[in-house]
Scaffold this active site. Structure first.
Site, PDB file in Angstrom:
ATOM      1  N   GLU A 223      10.677   3.102 -10.611  1.00 14.71           N
ATOM      2  CA  GLU A 223      10.361   4.521 -10.802  1.00 14.71           C
ATOM      3  C   GLU A 223       8.347   4.370  -9.813  1.00 14.71           C
ATOM      4  OE1 GLU A 223      10.410   4.600 -15.084  1.00 14.71           O
ATOM      5  OE2 GLU A 223      11.596   3.987 -13.107  1.00 14.71           O
ATOM      6  N   ASP A 265      -7.782 -11.123  23.134  1.00 19.65           N
ATOM      7  CA  ASP A 265      -8.863 -11.456  24.827  1.00 19.65           C
ATOM      8  C   ASP A 265      -9.484 -12.029  23.874  1.00 19.65           C
ATOM      9  OD1 ASP A 265      -9.666 -11.717  27.591  1.00 19.65           O
ATOM     10  OD2 ASP A 265     -11.166  -9.528  27.241  1.00 19.65           O
ATOM     11  N   ASP A 529     -10.445  -4.014  22.228  1.00 21.33           N
ATOM     12  CA  ASP A 529     -11.951  -2.925  22.236  1.00 21.33           C
ATOM     13  C   ASP A 529     -12.040  -2.257  23.255  1.00 21.33           C
ATOM     14  OD1 ASP A 529     -12.768  -5.028  24.037  1.00 21.33           O
ATOM     15  OD2 ASP A 529     -14.597  -5.667  22.450  1.00 21.33           O
ATOM     16  N   ASP A 533      -7.037  -1.399  26.201  1.00 17.49           N
ATOM     17  CA  ASP A 533      -6.181  -2.283  26.184  1.00 17.49           C
ATOM     18  C   ASP A 533      -5.005  -1.474  24.556  1.00 17.49           C
ATOM     19  OD1 ASP A 533      -7.138  -5.037  25.565  1.00 17.49           O
ATOM     20  OD2 ASP A 533      -8.684  -4.312  25.246  1.00 17.49           O
ATOM     21  N   ASN A 597      18.755  -6.122 -18.462  1.00 18.34           N
ATOM     22  CA  ASN A 597      19.127  -5.363 -20.049  1.00 18.34           C
ATOM     23  C   ASN A 597      19.645  -3.703 -20.083  1.00 18.34           C
ATOM     24  OD1 ASN A 597      17.459  -6.868 -21.742  1.00 18.34           O
ATOM     25  ND2 ASN A 597      15.490  -5.995 -21.026  1.00 18.34           N
ATOM     26  N   ASN A 622      11.458   2.377 -21.555  1.00 14.28           N
ATOM     27  CA  ASN A 622      11.498   2.331 -19.410  1.00 14.28           C
ATOM     28  C   ASN A 622       9.467   3.022 -20.008  1.00 14.28           C
ATOM     29  OD1 ASN A 622      12.585   2.273 -17.215  1.00 14.28           O
ATOM     30  ND2 ASN A 622      11.950   4.387 -17.388  1.00 14.28           N
ATOM     31  N   ASP A 626       6.583   0.281 -18.348  1.00 14.39           N
ATOM     32  CA  ASP A 626       5.354   0.901 -16.998  1.00 14.39           C
ATOM     33  C   ASP A 626       3.911   0.817 -16.911  1.00 14.39           C
ATOM     34  OD1 ASP A 626       7.746   1.314 -15.348  1.00 14.39           O
ATOM     35  OD2 ASP A 626       7.953   3.931 -15.727  1.00 14.39           O
TER      36      ASP A 626
END
Length: 783
Positions: A223, A265, A529, A533, A597, A622, A626
């Site tokens: 998550e 270019d 540029d 292009d 796990n 968990n 995290d």
């Protein structure tokens, strides 16, 4: 999260108020953490985008003022010039030699001339509205004042916005994330169904089994991935801003790191863009004042974008043009590759043409044999001599323009493309644009880091090869625009891979080259540029422009270079690779130890008479895990990780999971044995002991998985080390606190911690060995 909330509500209605409260707190912590980090990342990215947002020049309080295009309102008078984007729909108040590209709305590929005049038919369609401009179109040449009538959704383009708001095709990064999500979802569904089936067969409480399965699904789900991706990309964007690269679209950072071909270019990228007019000669190579005067008149009266060549002509020598009066103009376009102005000096009226020498020569039937203004008809010898003179200038590394003219009648008051025939060729204007000192080093660094550079230029092959020789760039092949025009797409795909110089190409051909390279499976970047292009910028996997580019190019680009230098781009490529490397670390950790796990937990539920861990304990595990990984976006990246292009490889991720995951499960089952056979653990002690072991192993393995090197030789970021060690310490101390008792833990005996230390050290050592085996064998095969 929604499933988890629903489960907590069921708990509350069945009297499990404590479970309800704990689950809600966990959900709020996770969501808040994710939101705060993503919000900060989004704000940082937005500030960077605003630093390069498009502006418009409007008249307010009698003076011109630059405002963001989003601030233009009905009633504003907008000042427009060549290269600008039209910010709104409106009526022309003034227009001078105004030509506009409105292919976005009408599909018409060629510029349309506009006039500030009243139309007899006020209901004219878009093509017929020659006195109006429309939002999103671009000015090719000329100047104008536009009275704004409609903005935003009320504009012509706003009326078809529903077709424009369709999401573009997903990028390689987005596809990779999606495929990873599907992999995890399949594993999660299978494991949850397995746990529910086993617990149902073994007659465990249905509600508790359901909550356990849901918690298991949460434990398997990465998550934090959205937060890790957003924060890592935003941090990468901030770091790239420090290197003078502004990121407009965050996902482009990963695409930049995946890029293995850069098309560009040469002017301003490989050369200094400090162009000087070196020579102005006739077809015989003699200095010609006539050529200089004609070139000066053309550049002075041209109202399109003044190119560096125009500026070099005007800066070379001042010529009094007061006797000349401009009548009309045929603006430059990339099909004709020339610009013409119709001028009158009182005695005669003349069309003066300047452009690509090959095209101007083709339009010429006569030439000036000397400075006496006496034209001579071309013969084979004269044409061959002119071509030899052009080739000789190119071999000296000089960029060349052809200069021609044509006398017309005094009643000729409008110029068109059809007038560019039967010209008198005056000679050549030759310019020097020296190679950029930093380009050779940057090109070499890009090559070392797996990025091939291909040059797409409108210049001829002799000049381009001269520049490459000066920069030490080996030429692997040359294709000209004429040759490309004779090829179908399949033939171009076959040739494009081995060619690194594409010369005398127009915008449509540049776009074909980009698409041909992509069809070969290459990740293509394009640096441009100019107006020409824009098509290639739209087609490239990652589009780059510079801060001094025209609005059309900047609007199409994903990234803006504040300095027109390949070295800046090289830095950006490496930063893109660092960014993706940190995202991949989280993926590898989430699919190895974490998966192991959860797999162990599902397996334990088969033979244990009780749940191996309570749902709330899984959620706590968990959340703590995290927290330990929240600093991954800050982590250092080893040099070998950024040596080559980075990209998603699902086989790599899957193989890593199948190699490292079982190692984690093996030690989990060893822990089960110790708890049950050695410590004779009951339900509470078992859950406590495994909670500590599972969290310690999956957090500390971060230091092994985060690098391909020996973990002792690659130091993590201090913040990652601090959060990881703090979480492990919290897990060790938690059973001795009142909060631990609230979660159903009890203090383990001292013997457990001694065994835990041995297990963790052994686990990390075996994971390191398995990692080396993986990178030596399976990683290569995965690719």
């Amino acid at each position: 999260m929604l499933i988890l909330i629903a489960a907590s509500v069921v708990s509350a209605f069945t009297g499990e108020v404590a479970s309800f409260a704990i689950i809600i707190v966990m959900v709020l912590l996770s969501v808040t953490l994710d939101f705060v980090q993503e919000y900060r990342a989004g704000r940082a990215a937005q500030r960077l985008r605003q630093s390069v947002q498009l502006h418009a020049s409007v008249l307010r309080d009698g003076a011109a003022k630059d405002v963001a295009v989003t601030q233009v309102v009905p009633g504003d008078v907008v000042l427009l010039a060549a290269g600008g984007l039209v910010p709104a729909d409106g009526r022309l108040l003034e227009a001078r030699d105004l030509h506009v590209n409105q292919a976005l709305l009408t599909g018409e590929p060629f510029p349309v001339e506009k006039h500030a005049e009243e139309l007899a038919n006020r209901q004219a369609d878009l093509e017929g509205a020659t006195n109006a401009l429309f939002m999103g179109t671009s000015v090719v040449s000329g100047t104008a004042r536009l009275l704004v009538y409609r903005t935003g959704n009320a504009t012509a383009i706003g009326e078809i916005a529903h077709t424009l708001n369709i999401d573009p095709p997903p990028t390689a990064f987005e596809l990779g994330t999606r495929r990873f999500g599907m992999l995890i979802m399949r594993l999660t569904v299978l494991m949850v169904l397995f746990v529910l089936m086993v617990n149902t067969v073994t007659n465990k409480p249905l509600l508790e089994s359901f909550l356990f399965a849901i918690a298991l699904a949460v434990g398997l789900t990465p998550e934090l991935l959205p937060m890790v991706v957003s924060v890592t990309l935003a941090r990468g964007a901030l770091r790239m801003a420090g290197k003078r690269v502004i990121v407009k679209r965050l996902a482009a950072i990963e695409n930049l790191g995946s890029m293995d071909v850069l098309c560009t270019d040469k002017t301003g990228t490989l050369t200094e863009a400090k162009i000087q007019l070196e020579r102005h000669v006739d077809v015989a190579g003699r200095d010609s004042g006539r050529v200089l005067e004609l070139a000066y008149v053309n550049s002075f009266f041209e109202t399109g974008i003044k190119s560096p060549l125009d500026e070099a002509i005007l800066a070379h020598e001042h010529i009094d043009v007061s006797r000349w009066k401009k009548i009309d103009e045929v603006p430059f376009d990339f099909e004709r590759r020339r610009v013409s102005v119709l001028v009158d000096d009182g005695a005669m009226r003349m069309l003066v043409v300047k452009g690509a020498p090959e095209d101007v020569l083709k339009c010429s039937t006569h030439y000036d044999a000397n400075d006496t203004n006496t034209p001579s008809a071309w013969d084979a010898s004269a044409r061959e001599g002119a071509q030899q003179q052009l080739d000789a200038l190119g071999k000296e590394g000089l960029r060349v323009l052809g200069i021609a003219y044509k006398q017309v009648g005094k009643d000729h008051d409008h110029a068109g493309v059809s007038d560019e025939t039967e010209l008198v060729f005056a000679g050549f204007a030759a310019f020097l644009d020296p190679p950029k000192a930093s380009a050779a080093k940057a090109l070499s660094a890009l090559a070392v880091n797996g990025v091939a550079v291909k040059i797409l230029t409108g210049d001829n092959e002799l000049v381009t090869q001269y520049i490459c020789a000066k920069l030490g760039v080996p030429v692997t092949g040359v294709l000209t625009g004429g040759e490309i025009a004779q090829m179908n797409d399949q033939a171009l795909q076959a040739r494009a891979g081995g060619v690194n110089l594409f010369c005398r190409v127009n915008p449509a051909q540049k776009n074909r080259i980009i698409l041909a390279l992509k069809a070969r499976g290459r990740v293509v970047g394009y640096l441009g540029d100019g107006i020409n292009d824009a098509p290639a910028l739209h087609s490239a996997d990652v589009s780059l422009s510079v801060d001094t580019a025209v609005d059309v190019a900047k609007a199409a680009a994903d990234l803006i270079l504040l300095i027109h230098d390949l070295q800046v781009l090289q830095d950006g490529v490496l930063e893109g690779r660092r960014t993706f490397a940190n995202i991949r670390k989280y993926i590898q950790m989430g699919t190895s130890s974490n998966f192991g796990n959860m797999f162990s937990m599902a397996g334990a539920s088969v033979f244990l008479p009780f749940l191996p861990m309570l749902p709330t304990q899984i959620l706590l595990n968990n959340v703590l895990y995290d927290l330990s990984e929240i600093a991954i976006p800050l982590d250092h990246v080893d040099s070998e990780e950024i040596h080559g292009p980075q990209g998603w490889d699902m086989r790599f991720i899957r193989n890593f999971m199948w190699i490292i995951g079982p190692v984690s499960s093996l030690f989990d089952f060893l822990t089960f044995y110790v708890l049950l056979a050695v410590l004779k653990a009951d339900e509470v002690l078992f859950q406590t002991g495994w909670f500590i072991e599972s969290l310690a192993t999956q957090v500390l393995v971060i230091f092994v998985i985060r690098t391909r090197r020996n973990p002792l030789s690659s130091r993590p970021h201090a913040a990652l080390a601090a959060t990881s060690l703090a979480v492990v310490l919290a897990a060790l101390l938690l059973p001795f606190t009142a909060l631990g008792r609230y979660f159903g833990f009890e203090p383990p005996p001292a013997k457990f911690f001694a065994i835990l230390a041995i297990l963790v050290v052994a686990y990390l050592g075996i994971v390191e060995a398995a990692k080396r085996v993986f990178y030596a064998h399976f990683a290569t095969k995965a690719k």
